[in-house]
Design a protein around this motif. Structure first.
Motif, PDB file in Angstrom:
ATOM      1  N   THR A 101      25.852  87.188 159.139  1.00 35.39           N
ATOM      2  CA  THR A 101      25.499  85.853 159.597  1.00 35.39           C
ATOM      3  C   THR A 101      24.088  85.844 160.176  1.00 35.39           C
ATOM      4  O   THR A 101      23.728  86.739 160.949  1.00 35.39           O
ATOM      5  CB  THR A 101      26.498  85.372 160.670  1.00 35.39           C
ATOM      6  OG1 THR A 101      27.820  85.410 160.132  1.00 35.39           O
ATOM      7  CG2 THR A 101      26.187  83.954 161.103  1.00 35.39           C
ATOM      8  N   LYS A 102      23.294  84.846 159.788  1.00 33.45           N
ATOM      9  CA  LYS A 102      21.951  84.681 160.354  1.00 33.45           C
ATOM     10  C   LYS A 102      22.061  84.152 161.789  1.00 33.45           C
ATOM     11  O   LYS A 102      22.934  83.331 162.067  1.00 33.45           O
ATOM     12  CB  LYS A 102      21.135  83.692 159.514  1.00 33.45           C
ATOM     13  CG  LYS A 102      20.913  84.098 158.081  1.00 33.45           C
ATOM     14  CD  LYS A 102      20.150  82.995 157.345  1.00 33.45           C
ATOM     15  CE  LYS A 102      19.970  83.309 155.883  1.00 33.45           C
ATOM     16  NZ  LYS A 102      19.296  82.208 155.154  1.00 33.45           N
ATOM     17  N   PRO A 103      21.161  84.570 162.673  1.00 34.55           N
ATOM     18  CA  PRO A 103      20.142  85.619 162.478  1.00 34.55           C
ATOM     19  C   PRO A 103      20.780  86.999 162.527  1.00 34.55           C
ATOM     20  O   PRO A 103      21.764  87.211 163.244  1.00 34.55           O
ATOM     21  CB  PRO A 103      19.196  85.405 163.652  1.00 34.55           C
ATOM     22  CG  PRO A 103      20.063  84.826 164.727  1.00 34.55           C
ATOM     23  CD  PRO A 103      21.084  83.980 164.022  1.00 34.55           C
ATOM     24  N   PHE A 104      20.243  87.936 161.766  1.00 32.75           N
ATOM     25  CA  PHE A 104      20.787  89.285 161.737  1.00 32.75           C
ATOM     26  C   PHE A 104      19.652  90.293 161.906  1.00 32.75           C
ATOM     27  O   PHE A 104      18.476  89.983 161.714  1.00 32.75           O
ATOM     28  CB  PHE A 104      21.531  89.551 160.425  1.00 32.75           C
ATOM     29  CG  PHE A 104      20.673  89.349 159.200  1.00 32.75           C
ATOM     30  CD1 PHE A 104      19.861  90.369 158.710  1.00 32.75           C
ATOM     31  CD2 PHE A 104      20.686  88.130 158.523  1.00 32.75           C
ATOM     32  CE1 PHE A 104      19.071  90.183 157.583  1.00 32.75           C
ATOM     33  CE2 PHE A 104      19.898  87.932 157.403  1.00 32.75           C
ATOM     34  CZ  PHE A 104      19.078  88.964 156.934  1.00 32.75           C
ATOM     35  N   SER A 105      20.027  91.498 162.253  1.00 32.11           N
ATOM     36  CA  SER A 105      19.052  92.576 162.399  1.00 32.11           C
ATOM     37  C   SER A 105      18.754  93.180 161.031  1.00 32.11           C
ATOM     38  O   SER A 105      19.688  93.593 160.328  1.00 32.11           O
ATOM     39  CB  SER A 105      19.607  93.669 163.320  1.00 32.11           C
ATOM     40  OG  SER A 105      18.888  94.860 163.170  1.00 32.11           O
ATOM     41  N   PRO A 106      17.482  93.236 160.624  1.00 28.47           N
ATOM     42  CA  PRO A 106      17.152  93.878 159.344  1.00 28.47           C
ATOM     43  C   PRO A 106      17.637  95.319 159.286  1.00 28.47           C
ATOM     44  O   PRO A 106      18.031  95.803 158.221  1.00 28.47           O
ATOM     45  CB  PRO A 106      15.622  93.796 159.289  1.00 28.47           C
ATOM     46  CG  PRO A 106      15.268  92.648 160.176  1.00 28.47           C
ATOM     47  CD  PRO A 106      16.286  92.658 161.268  1.00 28.47           C
ATOM     48  N   ARG A 107      17.622  96.008 160.429  1.00 32.68           N
ATOM     49  CA  ARG A 107      18.096  97.396 160.458  1.00 32.68           C
ATOM     50  C   ARG A 107      19.593  97.464 160.150  1.00 32.68           C
ATOM     51  O   ARG A 107      20.060  98.389 159.484  1.00 32.68           O
ATOM     52  CB  ARG A 107      17.807  98.027 161.824  1.00 32.68           C
ATOM     53  CG  ARG A 107      16.329  98.290 162.092  1.00 32.68           C
ATOM     54  CD  ARG A 107      16.134  99.085 163.372  1.00 32.68           C
ATOM     55  NE  ARG A 107      14.729  99.356 163.627  1.00 32.68           N
ATOM     56  CZ  ARG A 107      13.898  98.549 164.280  1.00 32.68           C
ATOM     57  NH1 ARG A 107      14.366  97.392 164.760  1.00 32.68           N
ATOM     58  NH2 ARG A 107      12.629  98.866 164.460  1.00 32.68           N
ATOM     59  N   GLU A 108      20.345  96.482 160.665  1.00 34.67           N
ATOM     60  CA  GLU A 108      21.773  96.452 160.369  1.00 34.67           C
ATOM     61  C   GLU A 108      22.007  96.204 158.880  1.00 34.67           C
ATOM     62  O   GLU A 108      22.882  96.821 158.263  1.00 34.67           O
ATOM     63  CB  GLU A 108      22.483  95.366 161.183  1.00 34.67           C
ATOM     64  CG  GLU A 108      23.983  95.313 160.911  1.00 34.67           C
ATOM     65  CD  GLU A 108      24.697  94.207 161.679  1.00 34.67           C
ATOM     66  OE1 GLU A 108      25.909  94.064 161.483  1.00 34.67           O
ATOM     67  OE2 GLU A 108      24.032  93.503 162.461  1.00 34.67           O
ATOM     68  N   LEU A 109      21.213  95.310 158.298  1.00 32.30           N
ATOM     69  CA  LEU A 109      21.340  95.041 156.863  1.00 32.30           C
ATOM     70  C   LEU A 109      21.064  96.305 156.055  1.00 32.30           C
ATOM     71  O   LEU A 109      21.814  96.643 155.130  1.00 32.30           O
ATOM     72  CB  LEU A 109      20.377  93.929 156.450  1.00 32.30           C
ATOM     73  CG  LEU A 109      20.328  93.614 154.938  1.00 32.30           C
ATOM     74  CD1 LEU A 109      21.698  93.186 154.423  1.00 32.30           C
ATOM     75  CD2 LEU A 109      19.284  92.545 154.655  1.00 32.30           C
ATOM     76  N   VAL A 110      20.003  97.023 156.413  1.00 34.29           N
ATOM     77  CA  VAL A 110      19.670  98.265 155.714  1.00 34.29           C
ATOM     78  C   VAL A 110      20.817  99.269 155.838  1.00 34.29           C
ATOM     79  O   VAL A 110      21.184  99.948 154.873  1.00 34.29           O
ATOM     80  CB  VAL A 110      18.359  98.871 156.261  1.00 34.29           C
ATOM     81  CG1 VAL A 110      18.146 100.283 155.714  1.00 34.29           C
ATOM     82  CG2 VAL A 110      17.168  97.994 155.899  1.00 34.29           C
TER      83      VAL A 110
END
Length: 230
Positions: A101-110
């Motif tokens: 869900t936005k906003p999200f951490s790019p690090r978490e996505l990676v």
């Protein structure tokens, strides 16, 4: 391995940030503003994973996910500004492998991207030490080619559907709780509802209505078979 990831997002800021983080980790990325562009890419140079926004101009992410799932079990991570549980369930029911869900951490996505690719690699590695096929009654699973056969006919299934069927077949007659299945299929870091397990079972039953996939009321599910497993 230098995996190719398609990022389908109409917000250029999010596209560029996600792209930068993934490239830093060694991934190849293709940026797309619409599902229509993504579909053209799928036909010419299909990515090994999709990162898919739901709210897109034209064809939305749900419809695109549904179209992809009709052809492939390629991993799909859905990102959306919608935080309602029903939206998450719908995204997973249509074949998404994960939901952020936005906003999200790019690090978490990676981290989630890596986990999905790692899970696929583990599945392939296991076929090197185990039998490549397992059969329970009229259901046969080819673990090496990730193919499902029932009553002599092949059925197309998604990544999650395959994972659940393989768990149940390799543990025939054992009852699994919803929580166990959620962890085994979605991973320890998944924070969604165990409704996702029920929806996954619903999809499997729709495709294989005569499969003896039983509900253990108030607990979970099992694949029932009194015969021999080979």
């Amino acid at each position: 391995m230098n995996h190719h990831i398609g990022i389908v997002e109409d917000d250029p800021n999010i596209r560029n940030i996600v792209s930068a983080y993934l490239k830093k980790e060694g991934f190849t990325v293709t940026l797309l503003e619409s599902a229509e562009e993504a579909w053209e890419l799928w036909k010419t140079e299909p990515p090994a994973m999709w990162i898919l926004d739901i709210m897109l101009p034209g064809m939305d992410g749900y419809e695109f996910c549904k179209k992809i799932r009709m052809e492939s079990e390629v991993p799909i991570i859905i990102i959306s500004a919608k935080d309602e549980e029903i939206d998450k369930i719908l995204g997973l029911e249509l074949g998404g492998d994960d939901y952020l869900t936005k906003p999200f951490s790019p690090r978490e996505l990676v981290a989630r991207v890596k986990r999905l690719f790692k899970r696929s690699s583990i599945s392939l590695a296991n076929t090197e030490v185990n039998d490549t096929r397992v059969t329970v009654d009229e259901l046969t699973i080819d673990k090496e080619e990730r193919r499902i056969f029932f009553r002599g006919e092949e059925y197309e299934v998604t990544t999650k559907e395959f994972d659940m069927l393989l768990i149940l077949v390799e543990n025939v007659n054992r009852a699994f709780s919803r929580e166990e299945l959620l962890i085994k299929i979605w991973g320890d870091n998944y924070f969604g509802s165990d409704r996702a397990v029920d929806d996954l079972v619903k999809r499997i039953r729709k495709k294989l209505p005569h499969l003896p996939l039983e509900t253990v009321w108030g607990y979970g599910y099992r694949l029932r078979n009194e015969g021999e497993v080979t």
